[in-house]
Design a protein around this motif. Structure first.
Motif, PDB file in Angstrom:
ATOM      1  N   ARG A 184       0.896  -1.280  -0.050  1.00 48.59           N
ATOM      2  CA  ARG A 184       0.168  -0.070   0.255  1.00 48.59           C
ATOM      3  C   ARG A 184       0.718   1.305  -0.022  1.00 48.59           C
ATOM      4  NH1 ARG A 184      -3.552  -3.406   3.065  1.00 48.59           N
ATOM      5  NH2 ARG A 184      -2.528  -2.893   5.060  1.00 48.59           N
ATOM      6  N   LYS A 185       2.024   1.217   0.629  1.00 41.58           N
ATOM      7  CA  LYS A 185       2.861   2.413   0.866  1.00 41.58           C
ATOM      8  C   LYS A 185       3.539   2.705  -0.549  1.00 41.58           C
ATOM      9  CE  LYS A 185       6.931   4.035   3.374  1.00 41.58           C
ATOM     10  NZ  LYS A 185       7.809   3.691   4.482  1.00 41.58           N
ATOM     11  N   ARG A 186       4.072   1.552  -1.075  1.00 42.31           N
ATOM     12  CA  ARG A 186       4.679   1.844  -2.227  1.00 42.31           C
ATOM     13  C   ARG A 186       4.021   1.939  -3.597  1.00 42.31           C
ATOM     14  NH1 ARG A 186      10.321   0.988  -1.527  1.00 42.31           N
ATOM     15  NH2 ARG A 186      10.803   1.255   0.607  1.00 42.31           N
ATOM     16  N   MET A 187       2.676   1.570  -3.506  1.00 47.23           N
ATOM     17  CA  MET A 187       1.904   1.799  -4.798  1.00 47.23           C
ATOM     18  C   MET A 187       1.232   3.318  -4.863  1.00 47.23           C
ATOM     19  SD  MET A 187      -1.508  -0.702  -4.143  1.00 47.23           S
ATOM     20  CE  MET A 187      -2.851  -0.105  -3.191  1.00 47.23           C
ATOM     21  N   ALA A 188       1.591   4.038  -3.831  1.00 44.92           N
ATOM     22  CA  ALA A 188       0.937   5.409  -3.675  1.00 44.92           C
ATOM     23  C   ALA A 188       1.666   6.212  -4.633  1.00 44.92           C
ATOM     24  CB  ALA A 188       1.127   5.952  -2.181  1.00 44.92           C
ATOM     25  N   SER A 189       1.170   7.251  -5.135  1.00 43.70           N
ATOM     26  CA  SER A 189       1.923   8.124  -6.010  1.00 43.70           C
ATOM     27  C   SER A 189       1.275   9.725  -5.587  1.00 43.70           C
ATOM     28  CB  SER A 189       1.630   7.972  -7.359  1.00 43.70           C
ATOM     29  OG  SER A 189       2.017   9.098  -8.256  1.00 43.70           O
ATOM     30  N   ARG A 190       2.109  10.457  -5.088  1.00 43.60           N
ATOM     31  CA  ARG A 190       1.730  12.043  -4.980  1.00 43.60           C
ATOM     32  C   ARG A 190       1.406  12.509  -6.000  1.00 43.60           C
ATOM     33  NH1 ARG A 190       5.950  15.769  -2.411  1.00 43.60           N
ATOM     34  NH2 ARG A 190       7.203  14.922  -4.107  1.00 43.60           N
ATOM     35  N   HIS A 191       1.851  12.214  -7.170  1.00 43.07           N
ATOM     36  CA  HIS A 191       1.479  13.228  -8.390  1.00 43.07           C
ATOM     37  C   HIS A 191       0.538  12.523  -9.418  1.00 43.07           C
ATOM     38  CE1 HIS A 191       4.823  15.718  -7.110  1.00 43.07           C
ATOM     39  NE2 HIS A 191       5.791  14.938  -7.353  1.00 43.07           N
ATOM     40  N   ALA A 192       0.280  11.463  -9.455  1.00 37.84           N
ATOM     41  CA  ALA A 192      -0.284  10.535 -10.362  1.00 37.84           C
ATOM     42  C   ALA A 192      -1.425   9.812  -9.553  1.00 37.84           C
ATOM     43  CB  ALA A 192       0.339   9.818 -11.405  1.00 37.84           C
ATOM     44  N   PRO A 193      -2.636  10.374  -9.023  1.00 35.78           N
ATOM     45  CA  PRO A 193      -3.564   9.345  -8.226  1.00 35.78           C
ATOM     46  C   PRO A 193      -4.273   8.144  -9.265  1.00 35.78           C
ATOM     47  CG  PRO A 193      -4.526  11.408  -8.836  1.00 35.78           C
ATOM     48  CD  PRO A 193      -3.011  11.738  -9.279  1.00 35.78           C
ATOM     49  N   ARG A 194      -3.975   8.226 -10.289  1.00 37.33           N
ATOM     50  CA  ARG A 194      -4.765   6.801 -10.954  1.00 37.33           C
ATOM     51  C   ARG A 194      -3.887   5.879 -10.612  1.00 37.33           C
ATOM     52  NH1 ARG A 194      -7.090   7.264 -16.972  1.00 37.33           N
ATOM     53  NH2 ARG A 194      -8.541   8.720 -15.758  1.00 37.33           N
ATOM     54  N   ILE A 195      -2.498   5.980 -10.406  1.00 38.13           N
ATOM     55  CA  ILE A 195      -1.609   4.746 -10.141  1.00 38.13           C
ATOM     56  C   ILE A 195      -2.176   3.978  -9.071  1.00 38.13           C
ATOM     57  CG2 ILE A 195       0.634   4.075  -9.140  1.00 38.13           C
ATOM     58  CD1 ILE A 195       1.779   6.254 -10.937  1.00 38.13           C
ATOM     59  N   PRO A 196      -2.419   4.474  -7.735  1.00 36.13           N
ATOM     60  CA  PRO A 196      -3.051   3.696  -6.784  1.00 36.13           C
ATOM     61  C   PRO A 196      -4.478   3.356  -7.033  1.00 36.13           C
ATOM     62  CG  PRO A 196      -2.810   5.891  -6.229  1.00 36.13           C
ATOM     63  CD  PRO A 196      -2.087   5.775  -7.543  1.00 36.13           C
ATOM     64  N   GLU A 197      -5.175   3.993  -7.591  1.00 34.63           N
ATOM     65  CA  GLU A 197      -6.442   3.495  -8.121  1.00 34.63           C
ATOM     66  C   GLU A 197      -6.577   2.273  -8.943  1.00 34.63           C
ATOM     67  OE1 GLU A 197      -8.459   6.711 -10.282  1.00 34.63           O
ATOM     68  OE2 GLU A 197      -8.634   7.896  -8.578  1.00 34.63           O
ATOM     69  N   VAL A 198      -5.669   2.287 -10.005  1.00 39.73           N
ATOM     70  CA  VAL A 198      -5.725   1.151 -10.719  1.00 39.73           C
ATOM     71  C   VAL A 198      -5.077  -0.067 -10.128  1.00 39.73           C
ATOM     72  CG1 VAL A 198      -4.563   0.231 -12.828  1.00 39.73           C
ATOM     73  CG2 VAL A 198      -5.432   2.442 -12.911  1.00 39.73           C
ATOM     74  N   THR A 199      -3.892   0.397  -9.284  1.00 40.29           N
ATOM     75  CA  THR A 199      -3.390  -0.826  -8.669  1.00 40.29           C
ATOM     76  C   THR A 199      -4.221  -1.448  -7.463  1.00 40.29           C
ATOM     77  OG1 THR A 199      -1.019   0.149  -9.112  1.00 40.29           O
ATOM     78  CG2 THR A 199      -1.094  -1.496  -7.451  1.00 40.29           C
ATOM     79  N   ALA A 200      -4.686  -0.617  -6.716  1.00 40.49           N
ATOM     80  CA  ALA A 200      -5.622  -1.237  -5.763  1.00 40.49           C
ATOM     81  C   ALA A 200      -6.653  -2.082  -6.292  1.00 40.49           C
ATOM     82  CB  ALA A 200      -6.136   0.075  -4.986  1.00 40.49           C
ATOM     83  N   HIS A 201      -7.248  -1.909  -7.488  1.00 38.91           N
ATOM     84  CA  HIS A 201      -8.301  -2.391  -7.938  1.00 38.91           C
ATOM     85  C   HIS A 201      -7.913  -3.891  -8.178  1.00 38.91           C
ATOM     86  CE1 HIS A 201     -11.694  -3.569 -10.751  1.00 38.91           C
ATOM     87  NE2 HIS A 201     -10.832  -3.956 -11.578  1.00 38.91           N
ATOM     88  N   LEU A 202      -6.816  -4.167  -8.686  1.00 40.98           N
ATOM     89  CA  LEU A 202      -6.045  -5.435  -8.980  1.00 40.98           C
ATOM     90  C   LEU A 202      -5.717  -6.140  -7.601  1.00 40.98           C
ATOM     91  CD1 LEU A 202      -6.098  -7.680 -11.003  1.00 40.98           C
ATOM     92  CD2 LEU A 202      -4.027  -6.502 -11.523  1.00 40.98           C
ATOM     93  N   VAL A 203      -4.654  -5.407  -6.856  1.00 39.40           N
ATOM     94  CA  VAL A 203      -4.198  -5.985  -5.745  1.00 39.40           C
ATOM     95  C   VAL A 203      -5.012  -6.350  -4.787  1.00 39.40           C
ATOM     96  CG1 VAL A 203      -2.557  -5.206  -3.814  1.00 39.40           C
ATOM     97  CG2 VAL A 203      -1.902  -4.672  -6.290  1.00 39.40           C
ATOM     98  N   GLU A 204      -6.216  -5.435  -4.374  1.00 39.54           N
ATOM     99  CA  GLU A 204      -7.155  -5.742  -3.339  1.00 39.54           C
ATOM    100  C   GLU A 204      -8.416  -6.542  -3.930  1.00 39.54           C
ATOM    101  OE1 GLU A 204      -7.837  -1.969  -1.744  1.00 39.54           O
ATOM    102  OE2 GLU A 204      -5.723  -1.742  -1.196  1.00 39.54           O
ATOM    103  N   ALA A 205      -8.169  -7.353  -5.116  1.00 40.38           N
ATOM    104  CA  ALA A 205      -9.206  -7.971  -5.812  1.00 40.38           C
ATOM    105  C   ALA A 205      -9.501  -9.551  -5.201  1.00 40.38           C
ATOM    106  CB  ALA A 205      -8.978  -7.945  -7.333  1.00 40.38           C
ATOM    107  N   GLY A 206      -8.685  -9.632  -3.989  1.00 41.76           N
ATOM    108  CA  GLY A 206      -8.952 -11.021  -3.478  1.00 41.76           C
ATOM    109  C   GLY A 206      -8.017 -12.197  -3.860  1.00 41.76           C
ATOM    110  N   GLY A 207      -7.032 -11.757  -4.475  1.00 35.34           N
ATOM    111  CA  GLY A 207      -5.866 -12.721  -4.722  1.00 35.34           C
ATOM    112  C   GLY A 207      -5.353 -13.437  -3.451  1.00 35.34           C
ATOM    113  N   LYS A 208      -4.868 -14.473  -3.770  1.00 35.27           N
ATOM    114  CA  LYS A 208      -4.371 -15.344  -2.506  1.00 35.27           C
ATOM    115  C   LYS A 208      -2.949 -14.839  -2.090  1.00 35.27           C
ATOM    116  CE  LYS A 208      -7.267 -19.051  -3.329  1.00 35.27           C
ATOM    117  NZ  LYS A 208      -8.153 -18.261  -4.402  1.00 35.27           N
TER     118      LYS A 208
END
Length: 333
Positions: free
Chosen positions: A30-54
């Motif tokens: 969560r810390k490293r997928m953050a981006s101060r300048h491009a909020p789309r990066i954590p949006e897109v990443t979180a969609h997949l990373v937090e989608a219930g993968g094992k």
């Protein structure tokens, strides 16, 4: 590639054993997928990373390090690295495959666009390399950099071989080692390396991950022709409709007569598919017993994975990893 239908779930046992470390991995992600300048990066990443993968691949890294007696914090860095590489490849794969669904949810390229998926995938690769460097281990960097290159190479090879009837089982294995097994084997190998394990154990961990990844992919390919959609999340025959040359079909083509090769050429190479073609394809697979042969291949790779762990010390995690190899092929046993 669901693993939920067997009675017991070794990946859940692993997760329970590694709870504290996995929490640290998730926090670092969560810390490293953050981006101060491009909020789309954590949006897109979180969609997949937090989608219930094992988190199977990060768990392999943590388990390997723990089994080898590691007591530091860089196993968490490496587990996050492995997950970032995996997530980046998924983002790129969905663009290449024009996929609309991943883990039961719309893909990032569908919700946003292809450009966002590709660029965010690139960002995650960059973050992965930052995490690798922080371990201070050139050997770890070498292993994971080579795995990243092998993954990309395997995907390109798959593009060129996907609809070519001359594709052999050896080429298929090379593709599988790239697209799936390379990250499994790197995940386990770096766990041993960061723990300064003996070379025999590091090699054993690599061989376990390699064989487990190959078994994992062969099972997935086999279930496309004989799986239960309610369990796999895939329609039976999707690979055929998408003209993918997976192992059951490669075996059938190798045994085909002229009429059968003409059928495969029309449906796979030329993409001229008609009503009843899937049923005919299934009949050919059954006539040449290629589903059973593919099942035997998967079981053999699972046995190879288990045998590799003989070089590891007695440990509850070793037992869990052996059970995991059995579990991967439980869907076809």
């Amino acid at each position: 590639m669901g693993l939920d239908e067997a009675a017991t779930k070794p990946h859940e046992q692993l997760a329970a054993h590694l709870t504290a470390k996995l929490d640290a991995v998730n926090e670092l992600i969560r810390k490293r997928m953050a981006s101060r300048h491009a909020p789309r990066i954590p949006e897109v990443t979180a969609h997949l990373v937090e989608a219930g993968g094992k988190r199977l691949r990060p768990m392999l890294t943590l388990a390997a390090a723990d089994m080898c007696g590691y007591g530091g914090e860089f196993d968490v860095h490496l587990a996050a690295t492995v997950e970032f590489i995996h997530t980046a490849t998924l983002l790129h794969d969905d663009v290449v495959d024009e996929s609309a669904q991943r883990r039961g949810r719309p893909t990032a390229n569908l919700l946003w666009d292809n450009k966002s998926s590709v660029l965010v995938g690139d960002y995650l690769f960059s973050r992965a390399f930052q995490l690798m460097v922080e371990t201070g281990s050139l050997r770890v960097l070498d292993i994971l950099a080579n795995a990243s290159a092998t993954i990309a190479e395997g995907e390109v090879l798959q593009l060129t071989a996907a609809r070519d009837l001359s594709t052999t089982e050896a080429i298929y294995l090379q593709i599988v080692r790239g697209k799936t097994a390379a990250l499994f084997s790197a995940a386990t190998e770096v766990g041993g390396v960061i723990a300064s394990a003996p070379e025999t154990q590091v090699r054993a961990l690599y061989e376990y991950g390699d064989a487990l990844g190959i078994a994992f992919q062969i099972v997935d390919d086999l279930l496309d022709y004989q799986g239960d959609m309610s369990v796999t999340g895939k329609n039976v025959g999707d690979d055929f409709r998408e003209r993918k040359l997976t192992l059951p079909v490669i075996k059938a083509i190798a045994a085909a007569d002229d009429d059968e090769r003409a059928f495969w050429r029309r449906t796979i190479e030329k993409g001229d598919q008609r009503d009843g073609d899937l049923d005919h394809a299934m009949a050919l697979l059954n006539a040449h017993d290629t589903l059973s042969q593919t099942r035997q291949d998967a079981l053999a790779w699972a046995e190879k994975a288990k045998s590799a762990l003989a070089a590891m010390p007695e440990h509850s995690l070793r037992t869990m990893l052996i059970d995991l190899a059995d579990y991967v092929v439980a869907r076809i046993s």
